[in-house]
Design a protein around this motif. Structure first.
Motif, short mmCIF file in Angstrom:
data_model
loop_
_atom_site.label_atom_id
_atom_site.label_comp_id
_atom_site.label_asym_id
_atom_site.label_seq_id
_atom_site.Cartn_x
_atom_site.Cartn_y
_atom_site.Cartn_z
N HIS A 38 12.89 -92.85 45.59
CA HIS A 38 13.55 -92.75 46.90
C HIS A 38 14.12 -91.35 47.12
O HIS A 38 14.00 -90.78 48.20
N ALA A 39 14.72 -90.80 46.05
CA ALA A 39 15.30 -89.45 46.18
C ALA A 39 14.21 -88.43 46.42
O ALA A 39 14.37 -87.50 47.21
N ALA A 40 13.08 -88.62 45.69
CA ALA A 40 11.98 -87.66 45.85
C ALA A 40 11.37 -87.74 47.24
O ALA A 40 10.84 -86.77 47.75
N GLN A 41 11.45 -88.95 47.85
CA GLN A 41 10.83 -89.15 49.15
C GLN A 41 11.86 -89.12 50.28
O GLN A 41 11.63 -89.67 51.34
N ARG A 42 13.00 -88.49 50.04
CA ARG A 42 14.02 -88.38 51.08
C ARG A 42 13.44 -87.72 52.32
O ARG A 42 12.70 -86.75 52.24
N THR A 43 13.76 -88.27 53.46
CA THR A 43 13.23 -87.74 54.71
C THR A 43 13.83 -86.36 54.99
O THR A 43 15.05 -86.19 54.98
N ALA A 44 12.98 -85.40 55.22
CA ALA A 44 13.43 -84.05 55.58
C ALA A 44 13.59 -83.97 57.09
O ALA A 44 12.73 -84.43 57.84
N ASN A 45 14.69 -83.39 57.53
CA ASN A 45 14.98 -83.27 58.96
C ASN A 45 14.70 -81.85 59.43
O ASN A 45 15.29 -80.89 58.92
N ILE A 46 13.80 -81.73 60.38
CA ILE A 46 13.39 -80.42 60.91
C ILE A 46 13.73 -80.36 62.39
O ILE A 46 13.43 -81.29 63.15
N GLY A 47 14.36 -79.28 62.79
CA GLY A 47 14.69 -79.09 64.19
C GLY A 47 13.93 -77.91 64.79
O GLY A 47 13.69 -76.91 64.12
N PHE A 48 13.54 -78.05 66.05
CA PHE A 48 12.92 -76.97 66.81
C PHE A 48 13.80 -76.69 68.02
O PHE A 48 13.95 -77.56 68.89
N LEU A 49 14.38 -75.51 68.07
CA LEU A 49 15.19 -75.10 69.21
C LEU A 49 14.28 -74.40 70.20
O LEU A 49 13.81 -73.28 69.94
N LEU A 50 14.00 -75.04 71.31
CA LEU A 50 13.04 -74.53 72.29
C LEU A 50 13.75 -73.63 73.29
O LEU A 50 14.64 -74.07 74.02
N LEU A 51 13.33 -72.38 73.34
CA LEU A 51 13.85 -71.43 74.33
C LEU A 51 12.88 -71.35 75.50
O LEU A 51 11.70 -71.67 75.37
N ASP A 52 13.37 -70.89 76.63
CA ASP A 52 12.52 -70.81 77.82
C ASP A 52 11.26 -70.00 77.55
O ASP A 52 11.32 -68.92 76.95
N ASN A 53 10.12 -70.54 77.99
CA ASN A 53 8.82 -69.88 77.83
C ASN A 53 8.42 -69.72 76.36
O ASN A 53 7.74 -68.76 75.99
N PHE A 54 8.84 -70.68 75.53
CA PHE A 54 8.46 -70.63 74.12
C PHE A 54 6.94 -70.78 73.96
O PHE A 54 6.26 -71.31 74.86
N SER A 55 6.43 -70.30 72.85
CA SER A 55 4.99 -70.37 72.59
C SER A 55 4.59 -71.78 72.22
O SER A 55 4.88 -72.26 71.12
#
Length: 341
Positions: free
Chosen positions: A28-45
């Motif tokens: 369970h520890a090895a498979q801990r869910t990783a949390n990823i954030g994307f901060l979207l700025l205006d006209n992002f690619s």
């Protein structure tokens, strides 16, 4: 005797049960869910964003629950991408939410405003105080650098803003590579770089096997990515690299072909062959392109007049400069976007 056997059996069962519980806990520890954030700025690619997202979505298909993706925006309303396709953030930008992140990627683009608002500087500095990896896509490194969070780090940024970042964030080591993973900073300048840097992060944050499985499932050609972290200049022979360095050091007063040959210790014919075979162009055209690229950078990032820019880049007259600029970029220098300095 039967009682003794039962005691032994019970002890053995308890040992097995304990081992199984420990194994489940470790798994369970090895498979801990990783949390990823994307901060979207205006006209992002959007291409950079979707390439990075492709890696994470595929990881969840292979191993459900491996990662959880959060998209953020400043106002919790739709953010317009560079392809005029809006994306609606799915997570409020609150302290509680961002404190749970393992990675936050700042997503910029060619037309994303370079002026860094106070709220963004404050947010990035707050994130830097958490045990969070910070990154940027396309020109995301620009915002990290302006917040002082790339000092002492290598980073990648799109070529349009590479020189500007070097000047505005002199303590950052701005690379020519399409992606850089340096400790707790990861940056990518292109969609291919975004794919590769996210794959590398996945291998480190989760495990290498998962990252390899993602690549295999998507059926990507490994050769497409195996050299993304290397500068194209490294493929050139040493004499050609020296010639290019000479050109870059002499933009205001361009060297004549005879001077280039003299300083490089080569004949003009040899120089012509090197450029033709390794760059597919002539030294004259390559030199002109270097000067025009520099002029474009000066227009965008300085208050110089058009004549001052022309002189600084080795053009003898404003009209000649304007013609060459229009021939290469498709519009006159007077129509170039000038960013706030």
């Amino acid at each position: 005797m039967p009682i003794m056997t039962t005691a032994i059996d019970n002890g053995w069962c308890e040992t097995i049960a304990t081992s199984a519980a420990q194994h489940r806990a470790a798994t369970h520890a090895a498979q801990r869910t990783a949390n990823i954030g994307f901060l979207l700025l205006d006209n992002f690619s959007l291409p950079c964003f979707t390439q990075a997202l492709d890696v994470l979505t595929t990881a969840n298909l292979i191993r459900p629950g491996s990662v959880k993706v959060h998209t953020f925006g400043y106002r919790n309303s739709e953010v317009m991408s560079d392809l005029a396709i809006p994306i609606r953030p799915n997570t409020p930008l609150t302290d509680i939410r961002i404190a749970d992140l393992d990675l936050m990627m700042v997503c910029g683009g060619l037309r994303t405003p370079r002026q860094v608002p106070d709220w963004l500087v404050s947010l990035l500095k707050k994130l830097a105080g958490f045990p969070i990896t910070l990154g940027g896509l396309w020109n995301g490194a620009w915002y990290l650098g302006r917040a002082g969070l790339l000092d002492g780090y290598r980073c990648a940024i799109h070529s349009e803003q590479r020189t500007a970042l070097s000047e505005r964030s002199p303590n950052a080591n701005v690379s020519l590579d399409s992606m850089v993973f340096d400790r707790d900073r990861l940056t990518a300048a292109t969609p291919a770089g975004a794919f590769e840097v996210m794959r590398k992060w996945l291998a480190k944050a989760c495990e290498p096997d998962l990252a390899e499985a993602v690549t295999s499932l998507l059926d990507y050609d490994h050769s497409r990515f195996q050299r993304t972290s290397e500068s194209p200049r490294r493929k050139l022979c040493k004499p050609l690299r020296e010639l290019i360095t000479l050109m870059q050091a002499n933009l205001e007063e361009p060297l004549e072909p005879e001077q280039l040959a003299h300083y490089a210790g080569l004949s003009k014919r040899q120089i012509q062959r090197l450029f033709r075979e390794q760059l597919g162009t002539s030294p004259q055209k390559y030199y002109l392109q270097l000067r025009l690229n520099e002029s474009r950078r000066l227009i965008q990032n300085s208050t110089f007049s058009m004549l001052e820019v022309a002189i600084a880049c080795g053009f003898v007259s404003g009209s000649h400069f304007s013609k060459c600029y229009s021939d290469v970029f498709g519009y006159p220098p007077s129509r170039e976007v000038r960013h706030e300095v």
